[in-house]
Design a protein around this motif. Structure first.
Motif, PDB file in Angstrom:
ATOM      1  N   ARG A  73      54.138  42.017  48.185  1.00 46.40           N
ATOM      2  CA  ARG A  73      54.399  43.457  48.267  1.00 46.40           C
ATOM      3  C   ARG A  73      53.111  44.275  48.247  1.00 46.40           C
ATOM      4  NH1 ARG A  73      59.539  45.741  46.919  1.00 46.40           N
ATOM      5  NH2 ARG A  73      61.053  44.076  46.666  1.00 46.40           N
ATOM      6  N   HIS A  74      52.089  43.804  47.562  1.00 44.44           N
ATOM      7  CA  HIS A  74      50.853  44.572  47.438  1.00 44.44           C
ATOM      8  C   HIS A  74      49.909  44.390  48.629  1.00 44.44           C
ATOM      9  CE1 HIS A  74      49.834  40.621  45.781  1.00 44.44           C
ATOM     10  NE2 HIS A  74      48.624  40.860  46.213  1.00 44.44           N
ATOM     11  N   ASP A  75      50.234  43.523  49.565  1.00 43.17           N
ATOM     12  CA  ASP A  75      49.389  43.338  50.746  1.00 43.17           C
ATOM     13  C   ASP A  75      49.479  44.568  51.645  1.00 43.17           C
ATOM     14  OD1 ASP A  75      48.442  40.822  50.096  1.00 43.17           O
ATOM     15  OD2 ASP A  75      50.113  39.790  51.065  1.00 43.17           O
ATOM     16  N   LEU A  76      48.330  45.104  52.035  1.00 44.53           N
ATOM     17  CA  LEU A  76      48.274  46.263  52.915  1.00 44.53           C
ATOM     18  C   LEU A  76      48.164  45.794  54.358  1.00 44.53           C
ATOM     19  CD1 LEU A  76      45.818  48.532  50.921  1.00 44.53           C
ATOM     20  CD2 LEU A  76      48.303  48.659  50.988  1.00 44.53           C
ATOM     21  N   LEU A  77      49.022  46.325  55.212  1.00 41.86           N
ATOM     22  CA  LEU A  77      49.037  45.943  56.618  1.00 41.86           C
ATOM     23  C   LEU A  77      48.201  46.938  57.416  1.00 41.86           C
ATOM     24  CD1 LEU A  77      52.825  45.081  56.982  1.00 41.86           C
ATOM     25  CD2 LEU A  77      50.944  43.611  56.239  1.00 41.86           C
ATOM     26  N   GLN A  78      47.268  46.403  58.197  1.00 40.14           N
ATOM     27  CA  GLN A  78      46.352  47.238  58.958  1.00 40.14           C
ATOM     28  C   GLN A  78      46.987  47.627  60.292  1.00 40.14           C
ATOM     29  OE1 GLN A  78      42.021  46.402  58.817  1.00 40.14           O
ATOM     30  NE2 GLN A  78      42.322  45.811  60.935  1.00 40.14           N
ATOM     31  N   ASP A  79      46.798  48.876  60.701  1.00 40.96           N
ATOM     32  CA  ASP A  79      47.313  49.348  61.984  1.00 40.96           C
ATOM     33  C   ASP A  79      46.628  48.620  63.132  1.00 40.96           C
ATOM     34  OD1 ASP A  79      49.037  51.182  60.870  1.00 40.96           O
ATOM     35  OD2 ASP A  79      47.671  52.880  61.109  1.00 40.96           O
ATOM     36  N   ARG A  80      47.340  48.531  64.239  1.00 42.97           N
ATOM     37  CA  ARG A  80      46.823  47.904  65.457  1.00 42.97           C
ATOM     38  C   ARG A  80      45.546  48.601  65.930  1.00 42.97           C
ATOM     39  NH1 ARG A  80      47.265  48.607  70.969  1.00 42.97           N
ATOM     40  NH2 ARG A  80      47.413  46.674  72.144  1.00 42.97           N
ATOM     41  N   ALA A  81      45.541  49.933  65.916  1.00 43.76           N
ATOM     42  CA  ALA A  81      44.379  50.692  66.392  1.00 43.76           C
ATOM     43  C   ALA A  81      43.140  50.415  65.547  1.00 43.76           C
ATOM     44  CB  ALA A  81      44.693  52.183  66.398  1.00 43.76           C
ATOM     45  N   VAL A  82      43.299  50.257  64.250  1.00 45.03           N
ATOM     46  CA  VAL A  82      42.173  49.981  63.365  1.00 45.03           C
ATOM     47  C   VAL A  82      41.601  48.594  63.666  1.00 45.03           C
ATOM     48  CG1 VAL A  82      41.489  49.682  60.954  1.00 45.03           C
ATOM     49  CG2 VAL A  82      43.056  51.509  61.585  1.00 45.03           C
ATOM     50  N   THR A  83      42.474  47.622  63.886  1.00 46.47           N
ATOM     51  CA  THR A  83      42.025  46.266  64.212  1.00 46.47           C
ATOM     52  C   THR A  83      41.265  46.256  65.526  1.00 46.47           C
ATOM     53  OG1 THR A  83      43.946  45.364  63.054  1.00 46.47           O
ATOM     54  CG2 THR A  83      42.798  43.892  64.562  1.00 46.47           C
ATOM     55  N   LEU A  84      41.805  46.928  66.542  1.00 47.50           N
ATOM     56  CA  LEU A  84      41.129  46.996  67.843  1.00 47.50           C
ATOM     57  C   LEU A  84      39.773  47.673  67.729  1.00 47.50           C
ATOM     58  CD1 LEU A  84      44.100  48.021  70.167  1.00 47.50           C
ATOM     59  CD2 LEU A  84      43.046  45.769  69.975  1.00 47.50           C
ATOM     60  N   ARG A  85      39.728  48.785  67.004  1.00 45.72           N
ATOM     61  CA  ARG A  85      38.475  49.524  66.847  1.00 45.72           C
ATOM     62  C   ARG A  85      37.421  48.688  66.124  1.00 45.72           C
ATOM     63  NH1 ARG A  85      40.545  54.122  65.599  1.00 45.72           N
ATOM     64  NH2 ARG A  85      40.821  53.681  63.388  1.00 45.72           N
TER      65      ARG A  85
END
Length: 185
Positions: A73-85
């Motif tokens: 539950r505490h894992d933060l999921l990174q947005d697609r745009a942030v990963t691409l950038r």
């Protein structure tokens, strides 16, 4: 946590467009071997690069996917745009150097290295698609901890990655395979 397929797919478009630009500029130069030989050699390099990039390391992805654990539950999921950038910023100098090398090599073998770069981009798309098909078949999305990626935001199956995490199909803003999730109207 970053989506595995998004990290793989992040380099596909930049490599494709860098390769297309370099191949197009390479056609302006007759080169030592001539345009016809350069384009034929480039077509062969395109196919070889697409197959090599698409298949290389896929066994490691399958191993990590087979032993993936459920995300907490505490894992933060990174947005697609942030990963691409992050990937694109980390590889900007490499892409620029590849473009210069491809255009410079056109004086010897026109368009060949540009087509090689484009083939590598297609290989990354194919690999991300294969990961996406696995995600769809298993009914989960694969994630990797961002601190386990290399300093340039890549290598989601590198030696520093001990495991993947999984979430349900609805998590995140990317569809299986790393593509942008389509809005349902």
């Amino acid at each position: 946590m970053a989506r595995v397929a998004v990290v793989v797919r992040a380099g596909a478009a930049p490599l494709w467009w860098t390769g297309v630009l370099a191949a197009g500029l390479g056609l302006l130069v007759p080169g030592l071997t001539g345009r016809r030989i350069g384009v034929l050699a480039g077509a062969a390099l395109f196919l070889i690069a697409a197959a090599a990039v698409g298949w290389t390391g896929f066994r490691r992805y399958a191993e990590l996917a087979g032993t993936a654990t459920r995300a907490a539950r505490h894992d933060l999921l990174q947005d697609r745009a942030v990963t691409l950038r992050a990937w694109r910023r980390g590889h900007l100098w490499w892409l620029g150097a590849a473009l210069l090398l491809a255009v410079g090599s056109s004086f010897v073998l026109p368009s060949a290295v540009g087509m090689l770069l484009a083939g590598a981009g297609v290989g990354l798309w194919w690999k991300a698609d294969r990961i996406g098909r696995r995600e769809s078949a298993d009914g989960v999305l694969l994630w990797v901890r961002t601190d386990r990626l290399n300093a340039r935001g890549g290598r989601p199956a590198g030696a520093a990655v001990p495991e993947y995490r999984t979430t349900g199909q609805g998590a995140g803003d990317a569809a299986p395979g790393g593509a942008r999730r389509r809005a349902h109207a």
